[in-house]
Design a protein around this motif. Structure first.
Motif, PDB file in Angstrom:
ATOM      1  N   ALA A   1      28.383  -3.004 -57.031  1.00 22.11           N
ATOM      2  CA  ALA A   1      28.917  -4.105 -57.840  1.00 22.11           C
ATOM      3  C   ALA A   1      30.125  -4.759 -57.176  1.00 22.11           C
ATOM      4  O   ALA A   1      30.236  -5.986 -57.119  1.00 22.11           O
ATOM      5  N   VAL A   2      31.036  -3.937 -56.661  1.00 25.49           N
ATOM      6  CA  VAL A   2      32.216  -4.476 -55.999  1.00 25.49           C
ATOM      7  C   VAL A   2      31.825  -5.209 -54.723  1.00 25.49           C
ATOM      8  O   VAL A   2      32.323  -6.300 -54.435  1.00 25.49           O
ATOM      9  N   SER A   3      30.908  -4.634 -53.951  1.00 28.33           N
ATOM     10  CA  SER A   3      30.442  -5.282 -52.720  1.00 28.33           C
ATOM     11  C   SER A   3      29.769  -6.613 -53.023  1.00 28.33           C
ATOM     12  O   SER A   3      29.793  -7.535 -52.201  1.00 28.33           O
ATOM     13  N   GLY A   4      29.165  -6.728 -54.208  1.00 24.90           N
ATOM     14  CA  GLY A   4      28.492  -7.960 -54.595  1.00 24.90           C
ATOM     15  C   GLY A   4      29.416  -9.005 -55.203  1.00 24.90           C
ATOM     16  O   GLY A   4      28.972 -10.089 -55.556  1.00 24.90           O
ATOM     17  N   GLY A   5      30.690  -8.661 -55.366  1.00 21.50           N
ATOM     18  CA  GLY A   5      31.653  -9.645 -55.851  1.00 21.50           C
ATOM     19  C   GLY A   5      31.891  -9.646 -57.340  1.00 21.50           C
ATOM     20  O   GLY A   5      32.604 -10.503 -57.859  1.00 21.50           O
ATOM     21  N   TRP A   6      31.314  -8.689 -58.077  1.00 22.02           N
ATOM     22  CA  TRP A   6      31.470  -8.670 -59.525  1.00 22.02           C
ATOM     23  C   TRP A   6      32.857  -8.191 -59.935  1.00 22.02           C
ATOM     24  O   TRP A   6      33.481  -7.378 -59.241  1.00 22.02           O
ATOM     25  N   LEU A   7      33.334  -8.674 -61.057  1.00 20.93           N
ATOM     26  CA  LEU A   7      34.563  -8.188 -61.673  1.00 20.93           C
ATOM     27  C   LEU A   7      34.186  -6.994 -62.539  1.00 20.93           C
ATOM     28  O   LEU A   7      33.754  -7.154 -63.685  1.00 20.93           O
ATOM     29  N   VAL A   8      34.319  -5.799 -61.985  1.00 19.42           N
ATOM     30  CA  VAL A   8      33.751  -4.620 -62.632  1.00 19.42           C
ATOM     31  C   VAL A   8      34.509  -4.195 -63.893  1.00 19.42           C
ATOM     32  O   VAL A   8      33.997  -3.416 -64.696  1.00 19.42           O
ATOM     33  N   SER A   9      35.717  -4.689 -64.072  1.00 18.18           N
ATOM     34  CA  SER A   9      36.473  -4.334 -65.276  1.00 18.18           C
ATOM     35  C   SER A   9      35.969  -5.072 -66.515  1.00 18.18           C
ATOM     36  O   SER A   9      36.273  -4.678 -67.640  1.00 18.18           O
ATOM     37  N   ARG A  10      35.193  -6.138 -66.323  1.00 17.63           N
ATOM     38  CA  ARG A  10      34.690  -6.924 -67.446  1.00 17.63           C
ATOM     39  C   ARG A  10      33.230  -6.558 -67.714  1.00 17.63           C
ATOM     40  O   ARG A  10      32.348  -6.850 -66.909  1.00 17.63           O
ATOM     41  N   GLY A  11      32.962  -5.931 -68.846  1.00 14.57           N
ATOM     42  CA  GLY A  11      31.625  -5.469 -69.147  1.00 14.57           C
ATOM     43  C   GLY A  11      30.857  -6.387 -70.076  1.00 14.57           C
ATOM     44  O   GLY A  11      31.391  -7.379 -70.586  1.00 14.57           O
ATOM     45  N   LEU A  12      29.611  -6.040 -70.276  1.00 16.42           N
ATOM     46  CA  LEU A  12      28.762  -6.733 -71.244  1.00 16.42           C
ATOM     47  C   LEU A  12      28.979  -6.156 -72.643  1.00 16.42           C
ATOM     48  O   LEU A  12      29.029  -6.878 -73.629  1.00 16.42           O
ATOM     49  N   HIS A  13      29.117  -4.836 -72.704  1.00 15.91           N
ATOM     50  CA  HIS A  13      29.324  -4.126 -73.966  1.00 15.91           C
ATOM     51  C   HIS A  13      30.618  -3.312 -73.941  1.00 15.91           C
ATOM     52  O   HIS A  13      31.436  -3.426 -74.846  1.00 15.91           O
ATOM     53  N   HIS A  14      30.781  -2.513 -72.884  1.00 15.00           N
ATOM     54  CA  HIS A  14      32.023  -1.753 -72.748  1.00 15.00           C
ATOM     55  C   HIS A  14      33.179  -2.726 -72.492  1.00 15.00           C
ATOM     56  O   HIS A  14      33.060  -3.653 -71.689  1.00 15.00           O
ATOM     57  N   CYS A  15      34.301  -2.490 -73.175  1.00  6.91           N
ATOM     58  CA  CYS A  15      35.406  -3.458 -73.072  1.00  6.91           C
ATOM     59  C   CYS A  15      36.776  -2.788 -73.161  1.00  6.91           C
ATOM     60  O   CYS A  15      37.748  -3.439 -73.550  1.00  6.91           O
ATOM     61  N   SER A  16      36.883  -1.527 -72.785  1.00  8.18           N
ATOM     62  CA  SER A  16      38.156  -0.831 -72.882  1.00  8.18           C
ATOM     63  C   SER A  16      39.161  -1.366 -71.859  1.00  8.18           C
ATOM     64  O   SER A  16      38.843  -1.534 -70.673  1.00  8.18           O
ATOM     65  N   ASP A  17      40.392  -1.610 -72.328  1.00  5.29           N
ATOM     66  CA  ASP A  17      41.459  -2.047 -71.429  1.00  5.29           C
ATOM     67  C   ASP A  17      41.861  -0.940 -70.459  1.00  5.29           C
ATOM     68  O   ASP A  17      42.517  -1.207 -69.446  1.00  5.29           O
ATOM     69  N   LEU A  18      41.493   0.296 -70.770  1.00  2.00           N
ATOM     70  CA  LEU A  18      41.863   1.437 -69.940  1.00  2.00           C
ATOM     71  C   LEU A  18      40.781   1.804 -68.933  1.00  2.00           C
ATOM     72  O   LEU A  18      40.947   2.756 -68.166  1.00  2.00           O
ATOM     73  N   ASN A  19      39.674   1.062 -68.939  1.00  3.41           N
ATOM     74  CA  ASN A  19      38.556   1.356 -68.055  1.00  3.41           C
ATOM     75  C   ASN A  19      38.416   0.262 -67.009  1.00  3.41           C
ATOM     76  O   ASN A  19      38.154  -0.898 -67.349  1.00  3.41           O
ATOM     77  N   ALA A  20      38.592   0.621 -65.750  1.00  6.70           N
ATOM     78  CA  ALA A  20      38.467  -0.360 -64.665  1.00  6.70           C
ATOM     79  C   ALA A  20      37.017  -0.644 -64.299  1.00  6.70           C
ATOM     80  O   ALA A  20      36.751  -1.526 -63.483  1.00  6.70           O
ATOM     81  N   PHE A  21      36.059   0.089 -64.920  1.00  5.60           N
ATOM     82  CA  PHE A  21      34.653  -0.033 -64.540  1.00  5.60           C
ATOM     83  C   PHE A  21      33.762  -0.260 -65.754  1.00  5.60           C
ATOM     84  O   PHE A  21      32.698   0.355 -65.876  1.00  5.60           O
ATOM     85  N   ASN A  22      34.158  -1.140 -66.639  1.00  8.55           N
ATOM     86  CA  ASN A  22      33.360  -1.407 -67.840  1.00  8.55           C
ATOM     87  C   ASN A  22      31.952  -1.887 -67.498  1.00  8.55           C
ATOM     88  O   ASN A  22      30.969  -1.444 -68.111  1.00  8.55           O
ATOM     89  N   LEU A  23      31.826  -2.794 -66.548  1.00  6.25           N
ATOM     90  CA  LEU A  23      30.504  -3.307 -66.181  1.00  6.25           C
ATOM     91  C   LEU A  23      29.631  -2.204 -65.606  1.00  6.25           C
ATOM     92  O   LEU A  23      28.435  -2.122 -65.904  1.00  6.25           O
ATOM     93  N   VAL A  24      30.216  -1.355 -64.790  1.00  3.61           N
ATOM     94  CA  VAL A  24      29.485  -0.227 -64.206  1.00  3.61           C
ATOM     95  C   VAL A  24      28.954   0.686 -65.305  1.00  3.61           C
ATOM     96  O   VAL A  24      27.809   1.154 -65.247  1.00  3.61           O
ATOM     97  N   ASP A  25      29.772   0.914 -66.327  1.00  8.38           N
ATOM     98  CA  ASP A  25      29.361   1.798 -67.415  1.00  8.38           C
ATOM     99  C   ASP A  25      28.308   1.160 -68.313  1.00  8.38           C
ATOM    100  O   ASP A  25      27.640   1.857 -69.084  1.00  8.38           O
TER     101      ASP A  25
END
Length: 303
Positions: free
Chosen positions: A192-216
């Motif tokens: 995801a990072v190699s592809g340029g995505w902002l991994v802290s911004r998720g579709l469902h997961h949205c915790s301010d304490l999680n740097a990998f919401n999109l990954v999760d």
């Protein structure tokens, strides 16, 4: 036919000095020296605390978009090095991502959870365990955004059948699953990072304490791959060297997307590529997700 040949997951479990030379990872161990082209590496796992690594190699690994996982004294992953700004169109991808509408996010999450539950049902079926029909019924009941919580209901039912003893958090399978999920999460983050995505911004997961919401979000339909692979391990041995080597091969495992065989590694890339198409077309149906297959490894030697 494999769509692409998976790269290697390299795991260092004993003392070694790691260096960079001629675009190769050089592993100088106590008994032998090995050289691996960086272009062949997907993820590097540093498990032994007797591994020494040069800054030049860390920089080269980052330039090649290779994730580096560092394990703690309990042998569980605790840190992850990922490249910064690895994608030439990073800003454009992030801008598209930030414009994802709420209805589209909810529809994408519905598809992700539906496929996760379907894969859990397939896992139980392949293992000859009960509970398949109830999971397939739950998969059909998943609504946009999973507003009725079918995921948690399915998880409870699934692990009651999957686990022969103990619970998901405590018992003989817990360390194996935790280790496998951590490796899987790191691989998705790397892609995801190699592809340029902002991994802290998720579709469902949205915790301010999680740097990998999109990954999760994106990991969910792949979790049953780890579950199935864990059943190949010698459970009484726990996180033995042999069991960990089995679990680190999860990126080579076979899944299907629209009837085609993919390695998990390639399927992760396809999931992210199709997510980009879904976002840019505002059409959730563009998302392509993996379907679980019986344990089979892609041929690492094919070109």
């Amino acid at each position: 036919m494999w769509t692409t040949v998976p790269k290697r997951t390299v795991c260092l479990q004993s003392a070694a000095k790691l260096k960079y030379k001629d675009n190769h990872l050089v592993i100088d161990g106590k008994e032998a020296t090995a050289r691996i082209p960086l272009e062949d590496i997907w993820v590097l796992i540093l498990e032994s605390h007797e591994v020494v690594i040069s800054t030049a190699l860390l920089a080269a690994l980052g330039s090649e978009g290779i994730g580096v996982i560092v394990c703690g004294r309990n042998h569980m992953p605790i840190a992850l090095q990922l490249p910064l700004g690895a994608h030439s169109r990073h800003a454009a991808i992030v801008e598209d991502q930030l414009l994802i509408s709420k209805p589209l996010s909810k529809r994408l999450w519905q598809l992700i959870i539906k496929r996760k539950i379907e894969n859990q049902a397939l896992c139980l079926s392949m293992l000859g365990l009960d509970g398949v029909d109830s999971l397939l019924t739950l998969a059909k009941e998943v609504r946009s955004g999973d507003t009725t919580g079918r995921e948690s209901v399915a998880a409870s039912s699934y692990f009651r059948s999957y686990l022969s003893e103990g619970t998901r958090r405590e018992g003989p399978y817990a360390p194996l699953l935790d280790y496998g999920y951590a490796i899987l999460r790191a691989g998705i983050a790397r892609c995801a990072v190699s592809g340029g995505w902002l991994v802290s911004r998720g579709l469902h997961h949205c915790s301010d304490l999680n740097a990998f919401n999109l990954v999760d979000d994106l990991i969910e339909p792949f979790r049953p791959v780890v579950d199935l692979l864990a059943k190949e391990c010698e459970v009484p041995e726990g996180l033995s060297a042999g069991n960990k080597m089995i679990l680190t091969r999860l990126f080579e495992c076979t899944v299907e997307i629209d009837g085609e065989k993919y390695s998990v590694q390639s399927a992760i890339e396809e999931e992210l590529d199709s997510l980009k198409r879904a976002v840019r077309s505002n059409d959730a149906s563009c998302l392509r997700l993996p379907r679980l297959c019986a344990v089979q490894f892609a041929d690492m030697e094919r070109r």
